[in-house]
Scaffold this motif. Structure first.
Motif, PDB file in Angstrom:
ATOM      1  N   ASP A   1       0.884  -1.156   0.000  1.00 34.75           N
ATOM      2  CA  ASP A   1       0.000   0.000   0.000  1.00 34.75           C
ATOM      3  C   ASP A   1       0.929   1.216   0.000  1.00 34.75           C
ATOM      4  O   ASP A   1       1.658   1.442   0.970  1.00 34.75           O
ATOM      5  CB  ASP A   1      -0.885  -0.002   1.248  1.00 34.75           C
ATOM      6  CG  ASP A   1      -1.845   1.179   1.306  1.00 34.75           C
ATOM      7  OD1 ASP A   1      -1.482   2.275   0.824  1.00 34.75           O
ATOM      8  OD2 ASP A   1      -2.944   1.030   1.858  1.00 34.75           O
ATOM      9  N   ILE A   2       0.954   1.983  -1.085  1.00 31.39           N
ATOM     10  CA  ILE A   2       1.906   3.097  -1.189  1.00 31.39           C
ATOM     11  C   ILE A   2       1.222   4.454  -1.041  1.00 31.39           C
ATOM     12  O   ILE A   2       1.794   5.489  -1.391  1.00 31.39           O
ATOM     13  CB  ILE A   2       2.709   3.042  -2.513  1.00 31.39           C
ATOM     14  CG1 ILE A   2       1.789   3.059  -3.723  1.00 31.39           C
ATOM     15  CG2 ILE A   2       3.612   1.810  -2.527  1.00 31.39           C
ATOM     16  CD1 ILE A   2       2.546   3.175  -5.050  1.00 31.39           C
ATOM     17  N   SER A   3       0.014   4.460  -0.479  1.00 31.01           N
ATOM     18  CA  SER A   3      -0.696   5.729  -0.320  1.00 31.01           C
ATOM     19  C   SER A   3       0.042   6.670   0.625  1.00 31.01           C
ATOM     20  O   SER A   3       0.053   7.894   0.415  1.00 31.01           O
ATOM     21  CB  SER A   3      -2.125   5.484   0.169  1.00 31.01           C
ATOM     22  OG  SER A   3      -2.131   4.755   1.386  1.00 31.01           O
ATOM     23  N   LYS A   4       0.672   6.137   1.657  1.00 25.72           N
ATOM     24  CA  LYS A   4       1.420   6.987   2.591  1.00 25.72           C
ATOM     25  C   LYS A   4       2.645   7.585   1.915  1.00 25.72           C
ATOM     26  O   LYS A   4       2.969   8.769   2.110  1.00 25.72           O
ATOM     27  CB  LYS A   4       1.833   6.175   3.815  1.00 25.72           C
ATOM     28  CG  LYS A   4       2.447   7.003   4.930  1.00 25.72           C
ATOM     29  CD  LYS A   4       2.719   6.139   6.168  1.00 25.72           C
ATOM     30  CE  LYS A   4       3.269   6.962   7.310  1.00 25.72           C
ATOM     31  NZ  LYS A   4       3.530   6.123   8.513  1.00 25.72           N
ATOM     32  N   ALA A   5       3.340   6.792   1.101  1.00 22.85           N
ATOM     33  CA  ALA A   5       4.503   7.304   0.366  1.00 22.85           C
ATOM     34  C   ALA A   5       4.082   8.402  -0.610  1.00 22.85           C
ATOM     35  O   ALA A   5       4.782   9.408  -0.769  1.00 22.85           O
ATOM     36  CB  ALA A   5       5.195   6.168  -0.381  1.00 22.85           C
ATOM     37  N   ARG A   6       2.956   8.227  -1.256  1.00 21.68           N
ATOM     38  CA  ARG A   6       2.467   9.267  -2.170  1.00 21.68           C
ATOM     39  C   ARG A   6       2.178  10.557  -1.403  1.00 21.68           C
ATOM     40  O   ARG A   6       2.526  11.660  -1.851  1.00 21.68           O
ATOM     41  CB  ARG A   6       1.192   8.788  -2.886  1.00 21.68           C
ATOM     42  CG  ARG A   6       1.403   7.648  -3.873  1.00 21.68           C
ATOM     43  CD  ARG A   6       0.102   7.357  -4.624  1.00 21.68           C
ATOM     44  NE  ARG A   6       0.160   6.168  -5.441  1.00 21.68           N
ATOM     45  CZ  ARG A   6       0.678   6.108  -6.666  1.00 21.68           C
ATOM     46  NH1 ARG A   6       1.218   7.190  -7.200  1.00 21.68           N
ATOM     47  NH2 ARG A   6       0.667   4.970  -7.344  1.00 21.68           N
ATOM     48  N   ARG A   7       1.575  10.402  -0.229  1.00 17.34           N
ATOM     49  CA  ARG A   7       1.151  11.580   0.545  1.00 17.34           C
ATOM     50  C   ARG A   7       2.329  12.309   1.182  1.00 17.34           C
ATOM     51  O   ARG A   7       2.411  13.539   1.129  1.00 17.34           O
ATOM     52  CB  ARG A   7       0.143  11.139   1.619  1.00 17.34           C
ATOM     53  CG  ARG A   7      -0.290  12.236   2.581  1.00 17.34           C
ATOM     54  CD  ARG A   7      -1.464  11.770   3.411  1.00 17.34           C
ATOM     55  NE  ARG A   7      -1.225  10.493   4.056  1.00 17.34           N
ATOM     56  CZ  ARG A   7      -0.634  10.357   5.257  1.00 17.34           C
ATOM     57  NH1 ARG A   7      -0.205  11.427   5.907  1.00 17.34           N
ATOM     58  NH2 ARG A   7      -0.470   9.168   5.792  1.00 17.34           N
ATOM     59  N   LEU A   8       3.243  11.582   1.800  1.00 12.76           N
ATOM     60  CA  LEU A   8       4.324  12.214   2.551  1.00 12.76           C
ATOM     61  C   LEU A   8       5.558  12.525   1.705  1.00 12.76           C
ATOM     62  O   LEU A   8       6.299  13.466   2.010  1.00 12.76           O
ATOM     63  CB  LEU A   8       4.737  11.325   3.736  1.00 12.76           C
ATOM     64  CG  LEU A   8       3.702  11.127   4.832  1.00 12.76           C
ATOM     65  CD1 LEU A   8       4.295  10.276   5.962  1.00 12.76           C
ATOM     66  CD2 LEU A   8       3.202  12.458   5.378  1.00 12.76           C
ATOM     67  N   LEU A   9       5.787  11.738   0.666  1.00 18.04           N
ATOM     68  CA  LEU A   9       7.021  11.878  -0.117  1.00 18.04           C
ATOM     69  C   LEU A   9       6.785  12.340  -1.547  1.00 18.04           C
ATOM     70  O   LEU A   9       7.751  12.597  -2.276  1.00 18.04           O
ATOM     71  CB  LEU A   9       7.781  10.546  -0.147  1.00 18.04           C
ATOM     72  CG  LEU A   9       8.184   9.941   1.196  1.00 18.04           C
ATOM     73  CD1 LEU A   9       8.914   8.616   0.977  1.00 18.04           C
ATOM     74  CD2 LEU A   9       9.051  10.905   2.000  1.00 18.04           C
ATOM     75  N   GLY A  10       5.538  12.411  -1.955  1.00 18.38           N
ATOM     76  CA  GLY A  10       5.279  12.685  -3.366  1.00 18.38           C
ATOM     77  C   GLY A  10       5.755  11.552  -4.255  1.00 18.38           C
ATOM     78  O   GLY A  10       6.065  11.749  -5.434  1.00 18.38           O
ATOM     79  N   TYR A  11       5.788  10.347  -3.699  1.00 12.54           N
ATOM     80  CA  TYR A  11       6.312   9.173  -4.390  1.00 12.54           C
ATOM     81  C   TYR A  11       5.335   8.729  -5.468  1.00 12.54           C
ATOM     82  O   TYR A  11       4.130   8.597  -5.217  1.00 12.54           O
ATOM     83  CB  TYR A  11       6.529   8.058  -3.364  1.00 12.54           C
ATOM     84  CG  TYR A  11       6.976   6.729  -3.905  1.00 12.54           C
ATOM     85  CD1 TYR A  11       8.252   6.543  -4.408  1.00 12.54           C
ATOM     86  CD2 TYR A  11       6.119   5.626  -3.860  1.00 12.54           C
ATOM     87  CE1 TYR A  11       8.671   5.306  -4.876  1.00 12.54           C
ATOM     88  CE2 TYR A  11       6.529   4.383  -4.317  1.00 12.54           C
ATOM     89  CZ  TYR A  11       7.805   4.233  -4.819  1.00 12.54           C
ATOM     90  OH  TYR A  11       8.209   2.998  -5.273  1.00 12.54           O
ATOM     91  N   ASN A  12       5.853   8.479  -6.663  1.00 15.61           N
ATOM     92  CA  ASN A  12       4.990   8.086  -7.777  1.00 15.61           C
ATOM     93  C   ASN A  12       5.775   7.204  -8.728  1.00 15.61           C
ATOM     94  O   ASN A  12       6.375   7.691  -9.695  1.00 15.61           O
ATOM     95  CB  ASN A  12       4.468   9.326  -8.510  1.00 15.61           C
ATOM     96  CG  ASN A  12       3.463   8.971  -9.582  1.00 15.61           C
ATOM     97  OD1 ASN A  12       2.754   7.976  -9.489  1.00 15.61           O
ATOM     98  ND2 ASN A  12       3.381   9.785 -10.622  1.00 15.61           N
TER      99      ASN A  12
END
Length: 322
Positions: A285-296
């Motif tokens: 689940d990479i939703s936290k990485a997207r939210r906190l790091l702008g990870y995409n």
């Protein structure tokens, strides 16, 4: 920034160090060049890195506590990307003491050097999706207790994660844990599945295929992983645990078939039962990485396998005797 990258001669570490050097950071790499696999491969990574004037390599072992204190005192780092570790789930079953010494005690040495010397604004540690064990909560989410590791590698990594929280709580250390999912790509380790399959396809080397390849892995290209690490280095977050994967698991059997198609022949596999140290499926689940790091993550598995195979042909096959 002046950044320490531990494990800088390894697979992910060398890719990360090069990315940081290219963007202009002052980078000190740390590696002990151990013989878990052919050190010549690590020396080749070192040669690639020292071509950058803002990079230098220190050959030392994170288990050497005083040496770590001396290094931090001399260099005055702004941030730490801690990727050094004994890798390999199956090897950890054979040598649990070594994995605890390096992955837990070595990590503590770095944290103690950080808090004693001061100046480090952010400590980013590479962890692993293996800490989730055989959880039934899929996709894997960071709030999972992760208290049932299947082997010493995962147990030591989970212990280091928890110790990081204690150091954040007591000493104010910004500590970000990045749980890597199945990473592959150029400069990969020769014990990793992608490399093993390529060797089997290209050279006929016999390799084991556990459980008929009926295991799902969240294959994530190294370029995406290092983008996530750089983002974490740039964002002190207090204490956070963050998954880095693609979130799109692929069956191991299908991953093998992709490489077979590119190589034009079948891998020489020996079917074996799944090991007790293996889990059936991992998915981030990479939703936290997207939210906190702008990870995409940008690289699909199909594109990533193509890039990996092109690197393997150019770099490894071209060096092989004919």
């Amino acid at each position: 920034m002046k950044i320490l990258v531990t494990g800088a001669a390894g697979f992910i570490g060398s890719n990360l160090a090069e990315k940081l050097a290219k963007r202009g950071d002052s980078v000190v790499g740390l590696d002990n060049f151990n013989d878990y696999y052919d050190p010549a491969k690590k020396r080749a990574n070192e040669q690639r890195l020292i071509a950058y004037p803002n990079f230098r390599m220190v050959e030392q072992d994170i288990r050497q506590r005083q040496a770590m204190f001396d290094l931090f005192e001399t260099e005055k780092f702004d941030a730490v990307a801690h990727l050094a570790a004994m890798a390999g789930v199956r090897n950890a079953v054979l040598h649990p003491d070594l994995y605890v010494q390096v992955n837990l005690n070595g990590t503590q040495n770095l944290m103690d050097a950080t808090r004693t010397v001061g100046g480090v604004q952010n400590f980013v540690m590479a962890s692993t999706s293996s800490v989730y064990g055989n959880t039934t909560q899929i996709p894997f989410v960071e709030t999972d207790n992760c208290d049932r590791p299947l082997q010493p590698y995962a147990a030591a990594k989970r212990a280091a994660e928890m110790l990081g929280h204690a150091y954040h709580h007591l000493y104010g250390l910004n500590f970000t844990v990045l749980r890597f999912f199945t990473v592959y790509g150029p400069n990969g380790r020769p014990d990793m599945m992608a490399y093993l399959v390529a060797e089997s396809v290209a050279k006929g080397v016999q390799i084991p295929l556990y459980d008929g390849g009926q295991m799902y892995r969240d294959w994530t290209f190294v370029e995406d992983i290092t983008d996530g690490v750089v983002a974490a280095l740039d964002r002190p977050l207090g204490y956070e645990i963050i998954n880095l994967g693609r979130g799109e698991p692929t069956l191991l059997k299908e991953f093998v078939q992709m490489i077979e198609t590119l190589g034009g022949r079948a891998a020489n596999v020996v079917h074996k039962p799944r090991l007790a140290a293996d889990f059936v499926k991992n998915q981030a689940d990479i939703s936290k990485a997207r939210r906190l790091l702008g990870y995409n993550p940008q690289i699909s598995v199909a594109e990533g396998v193509q890039r990996f195979w092109e690197w393997y042909e150019k770099t490894i096959l071209s060096e092989s005797p004919t």
